[in-house]
Design an enzyme around this catalytic site. Sequence first.
Site, PDB file in Angstrom:
ATOM      1  N   ARG A 272      80.744   3.804 -69.926  1.00 59.02           N
ATOM      2  CA  ARG A 272      80.931   2.736 -70.899  1.00 59.02           C
ATOM      3  C   ARG A 272      79.679   1.871 -70.920  1.00 59.02           C
ATOM      4  NH1 ARG A 272      81.546  -2.117 -68.234  1.00 59.02           N
ATOM      5  NH2 ARG A 272      82.583  -2.133 -66.202  1.00 59.02           N
TER       6      ARG A 272
ATOM      7  N   ASN B  95      72.782  -3.958 -65.864  1.00 55.54           N
ATOM      8  CA  ASN B  95      73.189  -5.359 -65.893  1.00 55.54           C
ATOM      9  C   ASN B  95      72.089  -6.241 -66.473  1.00 55.54           C
ATOM     10  OD1 ASN B  95      75.728  -6.629 -65.355  1.00 55.54           O
ATOM     11  ND2 ASN B  95      75.798  -5.520 -63.424  1.00 55.54           N
TER      12      ASN B  95
ATOM     13  N   ASP C 133      73.855  -9.651 -60.547  1.00 57.69           N
ATOM     14  CA  ASP C 133      74.617  -9.219 -61.723  1.00 57.69           C
ATOM     15  C   ASP C 133      73.834  -9.654 -62.969  1.00 57.69           C
ATOM     16  OD1 ASP C 133      76.758  -8.690 -63.619  1.00 57.69           O
ATOM     17  OD2 ASP C 133      78.135  -8.725 -61.928  1.00 57.69           O
TER      18      ASP C 133
END
Length: 313
Positions: free
Chosen positions: A109, A161, A214
């Site tokens: 995804r 990310n 992240d």
Amino acid sequence: MGVEVEAVTRPVQLGEGPHWSPREQALYYVDIFKQDVHRYHPASDTHSKLHIEGGPVTLVVPHTSKPNTLIVSVGRSLAAVTWPDPTRDLTISTFTTLATVEPGLPGNRFNDGKCDDLGRLWAGTMGATDVPDNPSPHQGSLYTLGSTGAAMVLDKVSISNGLAWSEDNHTFYYVDTAEYKVEAFTCDFTKAQINERRTILDYRTAGLYPSFPDGLTIDTKGRLWVACFGAGKIHCIDPQSRQIVDSVDLPTSNITSVCWGGANLDELYVTTTQKGLTAAQLKAQPSAGAVFRVAGVGARGRPPKDCCIALPA
């Protein structure tokens, strides 16, 4: 006055992908597996939600010229969706697919994505994997979205990310979370190509493991503000010294992403998640999953870019 940290939304399951709209003076973000796009308007303290049927929704960027149109991810596709009145909740099941990638990897995804100064969307994918365990590495890639579809920029990515560019666009900053690193590339901005990969900060050798980087954003001084998942912190990293030069503590541990917002772009909006927390941790961290506004950090960002891709008639 010091740094002020305030939860400004109710918790969601997995908040991600914050994008400040200067035009609307509103924050967009997503709740990935609930398949929701959220909109928070600070001046009126109002909150609305767009539910998109079809798959995980991991990024959201408004379109530059088509009103009430958002570019989002839906599973392995990038799509345009219309939200006729963004101040009202809505559920939709139809959207315009702009590109679909990796047909041979149905478990993949899209994850994080952001537009550069030309309004080109850069967005990366990931496999059915996680950290610290990473049983299926290097299943994803990084792409740019154009009028003819998505073009690969970088392959062998595990968890795509945070993305940002230096003010002169010669340097591209990037996080593959499974590498536990904030990295930089030399960027040929005209061609949307990157090379000369190097490490800015390795979270393992810096003693930050098992927390990991992240999402991220960049300030007007060229410093990176990085969400540190697992540590309840935003780290400010100087790419030149490759050192953490400042940090902000939040009252929940799993921080997912960060962007600049507010009228002067001097506030940080920070997404968080309930993911990975035990029942005891959730009880101790009741604001887990909320969006936080952080003021007083003594820095500001550049205006974020909306997506300018030509849409089908």
